[in-house]
Motif scaffolding. Structure first.
Motif, PDB file in Angstrom:
ATOM      1  N   ALA A  10       0.834  -1.206   0.000  1.00  0.00           N
ATOM      2  CA  ALA A  10       0.000   0.000   0.000  1.00  0.00           C
ATOM      3  C   ALA A  10       0.866   1.252   0.000  1.00  0.00           C
ATOM      4  O   ALA A  10       0.551   2.228  -0.700  1.00  0.00           O
ATOM      5  N   ILE A  11       1.949   1.253   0.761  1.00  0.00           N
ATOM      6  CA  ILE A  11       2.870   2.397   0.773  1.00  0.00           C
ATOM      7  C   ILE A  11       3.405   2.639  -0.636  1.00  0.00           C
ATOM      8  O   ILE A  11       3.391   3.769  -1.139  1.00  0.00           O
ATOM      9  N   LYS A  12       3.862   1.573  -1.284  1.00  0.00           N
ATOM     10  CA  LYS A  12       4.389   1.705  -2.648  1.00  0.00           C
ATOM     11  C   LYS A  12       3.320   2.234  -3.602  1.00  0.00           C
ATOM     12  O   LYS A  12       3.594   3.115  -4.428  1.00  0.00           O
ATOM     13  N   SER A  13       2.125   1.707  -3.500  1.00  0.00           N
ATOM     14  CA  SER A  13       1.035   2.134  -4.389  1.00  0.00           C
ATOM     15  C   SER A  13       0.711   3.605  -4.199  1.00  0.00           C
ATOM     16  O   SER A  13       0.498   4.335  -5.177  1.00  0.00           O
ATOM     17  N   ILE A  14       0.661   4.059  -2.960  1.00  0.00           N
ATOM     18  CA  ILE A  14       0.360   5.466  -2.677  1.00  0.00           C
ATOM     19  C   ILE A  14       1.457   6.361  -3.249  1.00  0.00           C
ATOM     20  O   ILE A  14       1.176   7.393  -3.873  1.00  0.00           O
ATOM     21  N   ILE A  15       2.708   5.967  -3.082  1.00  0.00           N
ATOM     22  CA  ILE A  15       3.822   6.773  -3.604  1.00  0.00           C
ATOM     23  C   ILE A  15       3.763   6.838  -5.129  1.00  0.00           C
ATOM     24  O   ILE A  15       3.901   7.916  -5.714  1.00  0.00           O
ATOM     25  N   ILE A  16       3.546   5.714  -5.776  1.00  0.00           N
ATOM     26  CA  ILE A  16       3.452   5.706  -7.245  1.00  0.00           C
ATOM     27  C   ILE A  16       2.292   6.581  -7.702  1.00  0.00           C
ATOM     28  O   ILE A  16       2.428   7.388  -8.626  1.00  0.00           O
ATOM     29  N   THR A  42       2.851  18.439  -0.823  1.00  0.00           N
ATOM     30  CA  THR A  42       2.214  17.688   0.247  1.00  0.00           C
ATOM     31  C   THR A  42       3.269  16.987   1.099  1.00  0.00           C
ATOM     32  O   THR A  42       4.382  16.768   0.660  1.00  0.00           O
ATOM     33  N   ASN A  43       2.868  16.641   2.282  1.00  0.00           N
ATOM     34  CA  ASN A  43       3.744  15.954   3.210  1.00  0.00           C
ATOM     35  C   ASN A  43       3.464  14.457   3.095  1.00  0.00           C
ATOM     36  O   ASN A  43       2.412  13.987   3.509  1.00  0.00           O
ATOM     37  N   LEU A  44       4.394  13.716   2.518  1.00  0.00           N
ATOM     38  CA  LEU A  44       4.194  12.291   2.285  1.00  0.00           C
ATOM     39  C   LEU A  44       3.903  11.541   3.581  1.00  0.00           C
ATOM     40  O   LEU A  44       3.042  10.670   3.618  1.00  0.00           O
ATOM     41  N   LEU A 104       0.612   9.210   4.081  1.00  0.00           N
ATOM     42  CA  LEU A 104       0.691   7.786   4.397  1.00  0.00           C
ATOM     43  C   LEU A 104       0.011   7.474   5.729  1.00  0.00           C
ATOM     44  O   LEU A 104      -0.767   6.519   5.823  1.00  0.00           O
ATOM     45  N   SER A 105       0.273   8.270   6.739  1.00  0.00           N
ATOM     46  CA  SER A 105      -0.357   8.044   8.047  1.00  0.00           C
ATOM     47  C   SER A 105      -1.862   8.167   7.963  1.00  0.00           C
ATOM     48  O   SER A 105      -2.599   7.348   8.531  1.00  0.00           O
ATOM     49  N   HIS A 145      -3.707   4.735   8.307  1.00  0.00           N
ATOM     50  CA  HIS A 145      -4.132   4.707   9.713  1.00  0.00           C
ATOM     51  C   HIS A 145      -3.089   4.102  10.649  1.00  0.00           C
ATOM     52  O   HIS A 145      -3.416   3.359  11.571  1.00  0.00           O
ATOM     53  N   TYR A 146      -1.822   4.433  10.368  1.00  0.00           N
ATOM     54  CA  TYR A 146      -0.710   4.040  11.230  1.00  0.00           C
ATOM     55  C   TYR A 146       0.176   5.246  11.421  1.00  0.00           C
ATOM     56  O   TYR A 146       0.261   6.117  10.550  1.00  0.00           O
ATOM     57  N   ASP A 147       0.883   5.280  12.531  1.00  0.00           N
ATOM     58  CA  ASP A 147       1.875   6.308  12.780  1.00  0.00           C
ATOM     59  C   ASP A 147       2.991   6.173  11.744  1.00  0.00           C
ATOM     60  O   ASP A 147       3.397   5.054  11.399  1.00  0.00           O
ATOM     61  N   TYR A 148       3.492   7.297  11.261  1.00  0.00           N
ATOM     62  CA  TYR A 148       4.513   7.257  10.209  1.00  0.00           C
ATOM     63  C   TYR A 148       5.767   6.508  10.655  1.00  0.00           C
ATOM     64  O   TYR A 148       6.378   5.798   9.855  1.00  0.00           O
TER      65      TYR A 148
END
Length: 188
Positions: free
Chosen positions: A75-81, A92-94, A98-99, A103-106
């Motif tokens: 999911a992290i990779k997908s969001i970045i892409i 924006t602040n990546l 992501l957080s 729904h997780y602490d960075y």
């Protein structure tokens, strides 16, 4: 009937999404949406259906993810892409994105990502951005300043120094040599 989200590794572009859609339709598996790295199905899959699509996904270079941590990293990779290719990340602040979306602490996300991938989230994002820059250079439609703007670099000079650090060439040298040495996103 409860919706089920499946997570699929290496689904990194519109063509990949179309391939997943084609496979699900062929197996008559109803879905609500398909995105980078995931598909929301209208029903839970049977073990037989999971086995069939897992095999078909494998044949086209995808992988059905089961482990919770693998799903988060995917999911992290997908969001970045998604961010890099949609030009939404420029101001924006990546870490906040992501957080918020996962729904997780960075700090948890970055530790998980680094442990799984052997590099930082920032390093992965930079690799994706460099591949996007290569793509735009190869198209030849934008100048370096426009590419910097398109890919979220603060200036053409910052883009050039980052590009040289990753490739050993300036963007202009890369364009002149017509290197065409892009790396597929699923292997980054």
């Amino acid at each position: 009937m409860k919706n089920q989200t499946i997570y699929i590794k290496n689904v990194v572009c519109a063509r990949c999404i179309a391939t997943v859609k084609e496979i699900l339709l062929r197996h008559e598996i109803p879905f609500l949406k398909i995105g980078l790295g995931e598909a929301v199905l209208k029903k839970n899959l049977t073990e037989d259906e999971v086995d069939k699509i897992r095999q078909e996904f494998k044949e086209v270079g995808f992988e059905l993810l089961q482990d919770k941590n693998e799903k988060i990293v995917n999911a992290i990779k997908s969001i970045i892409i998604e961010q890099v290719y949609n030009k939404d990340f420029a101001n924006t602040n990546l870490s906040a994105i992501l957080s918020d979306r996962l729904h997780y602490d960075y700090s948890h996300l970055t530790n998980l990502f680094s442990k799984s991938e052997g590099r930082s989230i920032s390093s992965f994002q930079n690799s994706i951005r460099i591949e996007r820059v290569k793509e735009l250079l190869e198209y030849g439609e934008l100048n370096i300043a426009e590419i910097a703007d398109e890919t979220g670099y603060s200036s053409a000079a910052y883009l050039s120094s980052s590009f040289r650090k990753h490739t050993g060439l300036s963007p202009s040298e890369y364009r002149l040599k017509q290197m065409k040495k892009r790396i597929s996103l699923d292997s980054l």
